[in-house]
Enzyme design. Structure first.
Site, PDB file in Angstrom:
ATOM      1  N   GLY A  54       0.904  -1.268   0.000  1.00 20.13           N
ATOM      2  CA  GLY A  54      -0.028   0.078  -0.009  1.00 20.13           C
ATOM      3  C   GLY A  54       0.927   1.157  -0.132  1.00 20.13           C
ATOM      4  N   GLN A  59       3.263   9.895   2.050  1.00 23.17           N
ATOM      5  CA  GLN A  59       4.486   9.036   1.659  1.00 23.17           C
ATOM      6  C   GLN A  59       5.131   9.733   0.441  1.00 23.17           C
ATOM      7  OE1 GLN A  59       2.698   4.929   2.446  1.00 23.17           O
ATOM      8  NE2 GLN A  59       4.711   4.557   3.140  1.00 23.17           N
ATOM      9  N   CYS A  97       7.100  -0.774   6.208  1.00 27.66           N
ATOM     10  CA  CYS A  97       6.730   0.643   5.706  1.00 27.66           C
ATOM     11  C   CYS A  97       7.635   1.052   4.875  1.00 27.66           C
ATOM     12  CB  CYS A  97       6.469   1.433   6.773  1.00 27.66           C
ATOM     13  SG  CYS A  97       5.504   3.060   6.257  1.00 27.66           S
ATOM     14  N   LEU A  98       7.053   1.767   3.320  1.00 29.20           N
ATOM     15  CA  LEU A  98       8.074   2.184   2.694  1.00 29.20           C
ATOM     16  C   LEU A  98       8.722   3.359   2.993  1.00 29.20           C
ATOM     17  CD1 LEU A  98       5.716   1.838  -0.776  1.00 29.20           C
ATOM     18  CD2 LEU A  98       7.602   0.275   0.231  1.00 29.20           C
ATOM     19  N   HIS A 139      -3.031   0.095   8.161  1.00 24.41           N
ATOM     20  CA  HIS A 139      -1.874   0.627   8.086  1.00 24.41           C
ATOM     21  C   HIS A 139      -1.883   2.057   7.295  1.00 24.41           C
ATOM     22  CE1 HIS A 139       2.823   0.244   7.344  1.00 24.41           C
ATOM     23  NE2 HIS A 139       2.338   0.992   6.901  1.00 24.41           N
ATOM     24  N   GLU A 140      -2.598   1.926   6.122  1.00 27.52           N
ATOM     25  CA  GLU A 140      -2.733   3.095   5.255  1.00 27.52           C
ATOM     26  C   GLU A 140      -3.455   4.115   6.007  1.00 27.52           C
ATOM     27  OE1 GLU A 140      -0.438   3.212   2.830  1.00 27.52           O
ATOM     28  OE2 GLU A 140      -0.141   1.068   3.103  1.00 27.52           O
ATOM     29  N   HIS A 143      -1.487   6.320   8.194  1.00 26.34           N
ATOM     30  CA  HIS A 143      -0.695   7.329   7.554  1.00 26.34           C
ATOM     31  C   HIS A 143      -1.492   8.575   7.261  1.00 26.34           C
ATOM     32  CE1 HIS A 143       3.285   5.578   6.638  1.00 26.34           C
ATOM     33  NE2 HIS A 143       2.802   4.316   5.741  1.00 26.34           N
TER      34      HIS A 143
HETATM   35 ZN    ZN Z   1       3.591   2.378   5.630  1.00 23.44          ZN
END
Ligand code: ZN
Length: 154
Positions: A54, A59, A97-98, A139-140, A143
């Site tokens: 995701g 991000q 996480c990216l 998770h998203e 963010h």
């Molecule tokens: Zn993340």
């Protein structure tokens, strides 16, 4: 997601638990413009390029309340997503996480959720999700509220 052409646009991914944009609550989208749909397409290509499950607007340095989440193995663009119900039952799994390369953290999440959002055509959608898809969406949505997996670290 709809794809409009062969060109691939990879956006730079903001990293670091203290990056201000990652800690800022996003703003609800009031109009679904072509630019927003293009942003979501670019976000999804960036997600694919980084092998993420995701990706959320902060991000890539943006403050719109939008994200892409793999739901039942398909990338879905979520506009103004809200989790309207969570199961009391939770489980704990490692997440990455990216924006936090190399960090893996045990995160408790509800096993089932109901989510409401708009799709890119502006239609209201509601979905009940379970397991991995429910985890990715939580998770998203974190963010979009300025929350990161490190916040769950013991
Ligand atoms: Zn993340």
């Amino acid at each position: 997601m709809a794809y409009y052409g062969p060109e691939v646009a990879l956006l730079p991914i903001i990293t670091g638990a203290d990056a201000p944009i990652l800690r800022t609550k996003t703003k609800s989208v009031t109009r679904i413009t072509k630019e927003l749909v293009k942003l979501l397409k670019d976000m999804d290509e960036t997600r694919i390029g980084s092998e993420g499950a995701g990706i959320a607007a902060p991000q890539v340095g943006r403050s719109e309340r939008v994200c892409i989440a793999m739901i039942n193995k398909v990338p879905v663009a979520l506009i103004n997503p809200e989790i309207t119900w969570k199961s009391e039952e939770t489980d704990v799994q490692q997440e990455g996480c990216l924006s936090l390369p190399g960090q893996w953290i045990d995160v408790p999440r509800a096993i089932e959720i109901i989510i409401s959002f708009k799709n890119t055509k502006g239609a209201e959608q509601e979905m009940k999700l379970r397991g991995w898809s429910a985890r990715v969406v939580q998770h998203e949505v974190d963010h979009l509220d300025g929350k990161l997996i490190v916040d769950y670290a013991a």
